[in-house]
Enzyme design. Structure first.
Site, PDB file in Angstrom:
ATOM      1  N   ASP A   1      10.108  -7.742   4.154  1.00  0.00           N
ATOM      2  CA  ASP A   1       9.254  -6.810   3.427  1.00  0.00           C
ATOM      3  C   ASP A   1       7.935  -7.554   3.280  1.00  0.00           C
ATOM      4  OD1 ASP A   1       7.775  -5.660   1.289  1.00  0.00           O
ATOM      5  OD2 ASP A   1       9.569  -4.571   0.679  1.00  0.00           O
ATOM      6  N   HIS A   2       6.882  -7.045   3.890  1.00  0.00           N
ATOM      7  CA  HIS A   2       5.677  -7.871   3.960  1.00  0.00           C
ATOM      8  C   HIS A   2       5.061  -8.130   2.583  1.00  0.00           C
ATOM      9  CE1 HIS A   2       3.377  -4.058   3.927  1.00  0.00           C
ATOM     10  NE2 HIS A   2       2.351  -4.786   3.535  1.00  0.00           N
TER      11      HIS A   2
ATOM     12  N   LYS B   1       2.969 -11.932   0.396  1.00  0.00           N
ATOM     13  CA  LYS B   1       1.700 -12.017  -0.338  1.00  0.00           C
ATOM     14  C   LYS B   1       1.808 -13.110  -1.406  1.00  0.00           C
ATOM     15  CE  LYS B   1       0.922  -6.987   0.090  1.00  0.00           C
ATOM     16  NZ  LYS B   1      -0.259  -6.656   0.837  1.00  0.00           N
TER      17      LYS B   1
ATOM     18  N   ASP C   1       8.492   5.466   1.969  1.00  0.00           N
ATOM     19  CA  ASP C   1       7.625   4.493   2.627  1.00  0.00           C
ATOM     20  C   ASP C   1       7.341   3.287   1.732  1.00  0.00           C
ATOM     21  OD1 ASP C   1       5.945   3.628   4.734  1.00  0.00           O
ATOM     22  OD2 ASP C   1       4.165   4.475   3.772  1.00  0.00           O
TER      23      ASP C   1
ATOM     24  N   HIS D   1       8.474  -1.913  -1.179  1.00  0.00           N
ATOM     25  CA  HIS D   1       7.371  -2.693  -1.746  1.00  0.00           C
ATOM     26  C   HIS D   1       7.305  -2.628  -3.282  1.00  0.00           C
ATOM     27  CE1 HIS D   1       6.451  -2.853   2.366  1.00  0.00           C
ATOM     28  NE2 HIS D   1       5.651  -1.813   2.469  1.00  0.00           N
TER      29      HIS D   1
ATOM     30  N   LYS E   1      -8.393   1.291  -3.646  1.00  0.00           N
ATOM     31  CA  LYS E   1      -7.299   0.534  -3.024  1.00  0.00           C
ATOM     32  C   LYS E   1      -6.940  -0.515  -4.058  1.00  0.00           C
ATOM     33  CE  LYS E   1      -5.079  -2.067   0.175  1.00  0.00           C
ATOM     34  NZ  LYS E   1      -3.698  -1.754   0.482  1.00  0.00           N
TER      35      LYS E   1
HETATM   36  C1  BG6 Z   1       3.555  -0.163   4.836  1.00  0.00           C
HETATM   37  C2  BG6 Z   1       3.551   1.323   4.771  1.00  0.00           C
HETATM   38  O1  BG6 Z   1       4.861  -0.670   4.740  1.00  0.00           O
HETATM   39  O2  BG6 Z   1       2.777  -0.694   3.749  1.00  0.00           O
HETATM   40  C3  BG6 Z   1       2.133   1.851   4.852  1.00  0.00           C
HETATM   41  O3  BG6 Z   1       4.319   1.854   5.844  1.00  0.00           O
HETATM   42  C4  BG6 Z   1       1.288   1.218   3.768  1.00  0.00           C
HETATM   43  O4  BG6 Z   1       2.111   3.260   4.741  1.00  0.00           O
HETATM   44  C5  BG6 Z   1       1.411  -0.291   3.777  1.00  0.00           C
HETATM   45  O5  BG6 Z   1      -0.063   1.584   4.022  1.00  0.00           O
HETATM   46  C6  BG6 Z   1       0.734  -0.887   2.548  1.00  0.00           C
HETATM   47  O6  BG6 Z   1       0.678  -2.271   2.674  1.00  0.00           O
HETATM   48  P1  BG6 Z   1      -0.480  -3.090   1.939  1.00  0.00           P
HETATM   49  O7  BG6 Z   1      -0.132  -4.515   2.220  1.00  0.00           O
HETATM   50  O8  BG6 Z   1      -1.780  -2.644   2.566  1.00  0.00           O
HETATM   51  O9  BG6 Z   1      -0.412  -2.724   0.495  1.00  0.00           O
END
Ligand code: BG6
Length: 503
Positions: free
Chosen positions: A189-190, A194, A247, A252, A357
């Site tokens: 999970d990216h 962070k 999503d 996240h 954002k």
């Molecule tokens: C992704 C989603 O996993 O995370 C995207 O599929 C989303 O829709 C993105 O824009 C958001 O990641 P970050 O790091 O820009 O908050």
């Protein structure tokens, strides 16, 4: 990855095998992250990158494509010598899970390559493919014995989505666990890549002053916000089948929630940390469909302007179904039913095409009693928030009341701020460096365990079901460039609370 990490140990020799090497993920994130690791001298001495494609591509062709990708997506200026050295490690092998014989050939080719490169048989298989490829690829790797650990390690990396609901997540976990053991699976999970997200653990558990007040006696509620300015853009087909909740929330937002809400782990190791994260997700109260409808808002954007960019109605986006009821905004109220958090609501919101954002966690502390200030000109005390800024204002801010200088008693809210950029100089990164490095050294503390994934789906399932059954009724609109549907404000106002302004 900061330069300060350069004293970190180098991973074991290994092959880094990428399925989906010609795709977006490999070009945009995986290769630039490998480049950054190479530039920080954190790749193994003996190393090879093997790109797996369904159709034969020559190694030179593949290198050319990857170099073009690197130039486009690199987070720092490319040093030709480092890029050349990395690309020299790249080879291409053809394999397609629909053609089992190709995996038998792949095994032979990989064995021969590893013999030449002396990588000791350690392998990391990175599935940068669409999710329907995960189980078939793993099955073939398993059948051909390529995942067997005989004195060397074999690991498999999968990217979200880990299923699209509880049932499919269970099926995917079961399919993978039939072939691998949990310690071999790295679910990325990216958000956990962070720095600011990882820092939540440090903030809570490496400081003496927060933990004693981190509970229902002192905290009024928690707000978790992941707002995005971008609309759905060219991802219409994926997004329309997915929606904001699937999503973003069980992955996240729940990463943020679990780090904020978990009990202190006994050790800073994968087993202890992941067990506490899974426990807190399992403690999220399961809501009935009626409760889920009452405690949620889903919205879809209509055309508007974000900064100077015009965004058209969501339903006009390419590949979005006519009359789609897919949500591009979701707000939820959740209760964690344990001794620490009972009675403390967690409000979550996320959406596309919004005014800002911003990713942040705001912890609102209980109000001080006002009695002492009655009969003075003080009309109200401002809120005590601890705000963990994940992006773009990486840092931590504490808001408290202070006396305005002067003879009369006047009180105003002020803010004490820590900003990462004032203290640390980090090289711009993709966010994948730490994750990929950790896979190579075998540390899965930042990866999702099967039970956490399932607990996450379990908690959101009532919302998915309730929204599906409600169809278009209850879907609210909001204008692109706004702060989301007004009903999300009402969700809070009903409890006498309000979202933090993010402007
Ligand atoms: C992704 C989603 O996993 O995370 C995207 O599929 C989303 O829709 C993105 O824009 C958001 O990641 P970050 O790091 O820009 O908050």
């Amino acid at each position: 990855m900061t330069d300060a990490q350069n004293n970190t140990r180098k991973p074991d020799p290994c092959s880094f095998v990428i399925f989906g090497v010609t795709g977006d993920l490999a070009h945009r994130l995986v290769m630039p992250a490998l480049y950054n690791l190479a530039a920080s001298n954190l790749l193994p001495e003996k190393f090879c990158v093997v790109g797996i494609a369904r159709k034969a591509t020559s190694a030179d062709e593949l290198r050319e494509g990857l170099l073009a990708g690197l130039k486009k997506f690199a987070t720092r200026p490319i040093d030709d010598a480092i890029a050349r050295q990395l690309l020299e490690c790249v080879t291409s092998i053809e394999a397609d899970p629909e053609d089992p014989a190709s995996f038998d050939r792949m095994r032979e080719q990989l064995d021969a390559l590893e013999e030449r490169r002396q990588t000791g048989g350690n392998r990391l298989f990175y599935l940068a493919t669409p999710p329907d490829g995960f189980a078939p690829i793993a099955r073939e790797l398993g059948r051909t014995g390529m995942l067997q650990e005989n004195g060397s390690w074999r690991r498999l990396v999968v990217e979200k989505p880990f299923g699209t609901d509880l049932e499919s997540a269970k099926k995917l976990n079961a399919d993978l666990l039939e072939i691998l053991t949990e310690h071999q699976i790295y679910r990325i999970d990216h958000y956990l890549g962070k720095e600011t997200v990882q820092n939540i653990l440090v903030l809570r558990f490496a400081n003496g002053m927060f933990e004693p007040i981190w509970n229902r006696n002192h905290i009024d509620h928690v707000q978790i916000t992941v707002d995005e300015k971008l609309g759905v853009g060219h991802r219409g087909s994926f997004y329309d089948a997915t929606g904001a909740l699937r999503d973003m929330v069980p992955n996240h937002l729940f990463q943020l929630l679990s780090l904020v809400a978990m009990e202190p782990p006994t050790r800073f190791d994968a087993h202890s940390v992941r067990a506490e994260k899974a426990n807190v997700l399992a403690a999220i109260q399961l809501q009935s469909e009626a409760e889920a409808l009452h405690n949620s808002v889903r919205g879809q954007y209509i055309g508007g302007t974000v900064d100077d960019t015009v965004i058209e109605d969501y339903h006009k986006t390419k590949d979005v179904a006519n009359g789609s009821t897919t949500e591009t905004y979701a707000a939820l109220k959740l209760i964690i039913d344990n001794w620490r958090w009972a009675g403390v609501p967690f409000y979550l919101r996320t959406g596309k095409a919004l005014a800002t954002k911003r990713t942040e966690v705001a912890i609102k502390f209980k109000q001080a009693p006002f009695a002492m200030f009655q009969g003075t000109p003080v009309e109200a005390l401002s809120h005590n928030y601890l705000v963990i800024g994940v992006e773009p204002n990486e840092g931590i801010a504490l808001q408290f009341n202070t006396k305005v200088p002067g003879p009369a008693i006047k009180i105003d809210g002020v803010e004490m701020k820590f900003r990462y950029k004032d203290y640390f100089k980090a090289q711009p990164s993709t966010g994948y460096e730490t994750l990929i490095y950790d896979c190579m050294i075998g540390d899965n503390i930042l990866f999702q365990r099967a039970d956490s994934v399932e607990a996450g789906w379990c908690a959101v399932e009532p919302f998915l079901d309730a929204w599906k059954n409600a169809g278009s009724s209850g879907l609210k609109s909001y204008r692109a460039g706004s702060e989301g549907p007004v009903e999300a404000d009402e969700l809070m106002a009903r409890d006498g609370r309000s979202w933090r302004k993010l402007g």
